[in-house]
Design a protein around this motif. Structure first.
Motif, PDB file in Angstrom:
ATOM      1  N   ALA A  15     105.099  49.205  83.590  1.00  0.00           N
ATOM      2  CA  ALA A  15     104.170  50.214  83.077  1.00  0.00           C
ATOM      3  C   ALA A  15     104.772  51.611  83.051  1.00  0.00           C
ATOM      4  O   ALA A  15     104.679  52.321  82.045  1.00  0.00           O
ATOM      5  CB  ALA A  15     102.877  50.209  83.891  1.00  0.00           C
ATOM      6  N   ALA A  16     105.389  52.053  84.134  1.00  0.00           N
ATOM      7  CA  ALA A  16     105.942  53.409  84.194  1.00  0.00           C
ATOM      8  C   ALA A  16     107.047  53.599  83.162  1.00  0.00           C
ATOM      9  O   ALA A  16     107.100  54.623  82.476  1.00  0.00           O
ATOM     10  CB  ALA A  16     106.448  53.720  85.598  1.00  0.00           C
ATOM     11  N   GLN A  17     107.908  52.611  83.031  1.00  0.00           N
ATOM     12  CA  GLN A  17     109.001  52.688  82.059  1.00  0.00           C
ATOM     13  C   GLN A  17     108.460  52.730  80.634  1.00  0.00           C
ATOM     14  O   GLN A  17     108.918  53.526  79.804  1.00  0.00           O
ATOM     15  CB  GLN A  17     109.928  51.489  82.233  1.00  0.00           C
ATOM     16  N   VAL A  18     107.468  51.910  80.337  1.00  0.00           N
ATOM     17  CA  VAL A  18     106.859  51.881  79.004  1.00  0.00           C
ATOM     18  C   VAL A  18     106.204  53.227  78.695  1.00  0.00           C
ATOM     19  O   VAL A  18     106.380  53.791  77.618  1.00  0.00           O
ATOM     20  CB  VAL A  18     105.846  50.721  78.878  1.00  0.00           C
ATOM     21  N   ALA A  19     105.444  53.775  79.652  1.00  0.00           N
ATOM     22  CA  ALA A  19     104.776  55.063  79.434  1.00  0.00           C
ATOM     23  C   ALA A  19     105.791  56.163  79.159  1.00  0.00           C
ATOM     24  O   ALA A  19     105.591  56.994  78.256  1.00  0.00           O
ATOM     25  CB  ALA A  19     103.912  55.421  80.639  1.00  0.00           C
ATOM     26  N   THR A  20     106.872  56.185  79.901  1.00  0.00           N
ATOM     27  CA  THR A  20     107.909  57.211  79.700  1.00  0.00           C
ATOM     28  C   THR A  20     108.540  57.082  78.323  1.00  0.00           C
ATOM     29  O   THR A  20     108.711  58.073  77.604  1.00  0.00           O
ATOM     30  CB  THR A  20     108.993  57.097  80.790  1.00  0.00           C
ATOM     31  N   GLU A  32     100.061  57.525  79.710  1.00  0.00           N
ATOM     32  CA  GLU A  32      99.902  57.477  81.162  1.00  0.00           C
ATOM     33  C   GLU A  32      99.772  56.035  81.629  1.00  0.00           C
ATOM     34  O   GLU A  32      99.093  55.231  80.991  1.00  0.00           O
ATOM     35  CB  GLU A  32      98.649  58.242  81.581  1.00  0.00           C
ATOM     36  N   ASP A  33     100.425  55.720  82.762  1.00  0.00           N
ATOM     37  CA  ASP A  33     100.221  54.400  83.338  1.00  0.00           C
ATOM     38  C   ASP A  33      98.968  54.453  84.206  1.00  0.00           C
ATOM     39  O   ASP A  33      98.696  55.440  84.866  1.00  0.00           O
ATOM     40  CB  ASP A  33     101.453  53.902  84.100  1.00  0.00           C
ATOM     41  N   VAL A  34      98.176  53.394  84.118  1.00  0.00           N
ATOM     42  CA  VAL A  34      96.864  53.332  84.763  1.00  0.00           C
ATOM     43  C   VAL A  34      96.700  51.980  85.450  1.00  0.00           C
ATOM     44  O   VAL A  34      97.519  51.082  85.294  1.00  0.00           O
ATOM     45  CB  VAL A  34      95.727  53.540  83.734  1.00  0.00           C
ATOM     46  N   THR A  35      95.601  51.833  86.200  1.00  0.00           N
ATOM     47  CA  THR A  35      95.273  50.538  86.792  1.00  0.00           C
ATOM     48  C   THR A  35      94.118  49.929  86.017  1.00  0.00           C
ATOM     49  O   THR A  35      93.414  50.620  85.289  1.00  0.00           O
ATOM     50  CB  THR A  35      94.866  50.685  88.273  1.00  0.00           C
ATOM     51  N   GLY A  36      93.940  48.634  86.163  1.00  0.00           N
ATOM     52  CA  GLY A  36      92.862  47.944  85.462  1.00  0.00           C
ATOM     53  C   GLY A  36      93.418  46.912  84.514  1.00  0.00           C
ATOM     54  O   GLY A  36      94.566  46.493  84.635  1.00  0.00           O
ATOM     55  N   PRO A  37      92.617  46.500  83.530  1.00  0.00           N
ATOM     56  CA  PRO A  37      93.069  45.449  82.617  1.00  0.00           C
ATOM     57  C   PRO A  37      94.213  45.900  81.689  1.00  0.00           C
ATOM     58  O   PRO A  37      94.915  45.071  81.130  1.00  0.00           O
ATOM     59  CB  PRO A  37      91.818  45.093  81.813  1.00  0.00           C
ATOM     60  N   TYR A  38      94.376  47.214  81.526  1.00  0.00           N
ATOM     61  CA  TYR A  38      95.491  47.744  80.739  1.00  0.00           C
ATOM     62  C   TYR A  38      96.411  48.504  81.668  1.00  0.00           C
ATOM     63  O   TYR A  38      95.985  49.023  82.700  1.00  0.00           O
ATOM     64  CB  TYR A  38      94.977  48.630  79.593  1.00  0.00           C
ATOM     65  N   ASP A  39      97.676  48.578  81.310  1.00  0.00           N
ATOM     66  CA  ASP A  39      98.686  49.192  82.166  1.00  0.00           C
ATOM     67  C   ASP A  39      99.061  50.597  81.722  1.00  0.00           C
ATOM     68  O   ASP A  39      99.489  51.417  82.540  1.00  0.00           O
ATOM     69  CB  ASP A  39      99.935  48.313  82.199  1.00  0.00           C
ATOM     70  N   VAL A  40      98.934  50.876  80.443  1.00  0.00           N
ATOM     71  CA  VAL A  40      99.267  52.188  79.879  1.00  0.00           C
ATOM     72  C   VAL A  40      98.191  52.542  78.857  1.00  0.00           C
ATOM     73  O   VAL A  40      97.776  51.686  78.069  1.00  0.00           O
ATOM     74  CB  VAL A  40     100.657  52.181  79.193  1.00  0.00           C
ATOM     75  N   ILE A  41      97.747  53.804  78.881  1.00  0.00           N
ATOM     76  CA  ILE A  41      96.844  54.301  77.845  1.00  0.00           C
ATOM     77  C   ILE A  41      97.531  55.470  77.162  1.00  0.00           C
ATOM     78  O   ILE A  41      98.018  56.394  77.819  1.00  0.00           O
ATOM     79  CB  ILE A  41      95.478  54.722  78.416  1.00  0.00           C
ATOM     80  N   VAL A  42      97.561  55.399  75.831  1.00  0.00           N
ATOM     81  CA  VAL A  42      98.254  56.385  75.005  1.00  0.00           C
ATOM     82  C   VAL A  42      97.242  57.094  74.123  1.00  0.00           C
ATOM     83  O   VAL A  42      96.327  56.456  73.596  1.00  0.00           O
ATOM     84  CB  VAL A  42      99.316  55.679  74.131  1.00  0.00           C
TER      85      VAL A  42
END
Length: 77
Positions: A15-20, A32-42
């Motif tokens: 998640a962190a790598q994808v968000a960056t 941003e990387d987040v918690t829950g059913p999705y890992d990144v919200i753009v």
């Protein structure tokens, strides 16, 4: 101008790598990387729905580590 939220699921631990990586794509205003059913919200913006589609399919979905995306265009009712 079309604005949208792109909800992204990633491979475990990516998640962190994808968000960056996504935050550097033109048209992306925030990732941003987040918690829950999705890992990144753009949050993204484009001149048209077609341009938004090209952004998601050609640029965002090609990022390594993404398994699924859900694009939610913002509407003004």
């Amino acid at each position: 101008m079309v604005h949208a939220y792109i909800l992204i699921q990633t491979e475990v631990g990516k998640a962190a790598q994808v968000a960056t990586t996504i935050s550097e794509i033109a048209g992306v205003t925030k990732a941003e990387d987040v918690t829950g059913p999705y890992d990144v919200i753009v949050t993204a913006e484009a001149q048209s729905v077609d341009e938004l589609g090209r952004l998601v399919v050609a640029r965002v979905q090609s990022v390594d580590g993404i398994t699924r995306t859900l694009t939610c265009p913002v509407v003004n009712i």
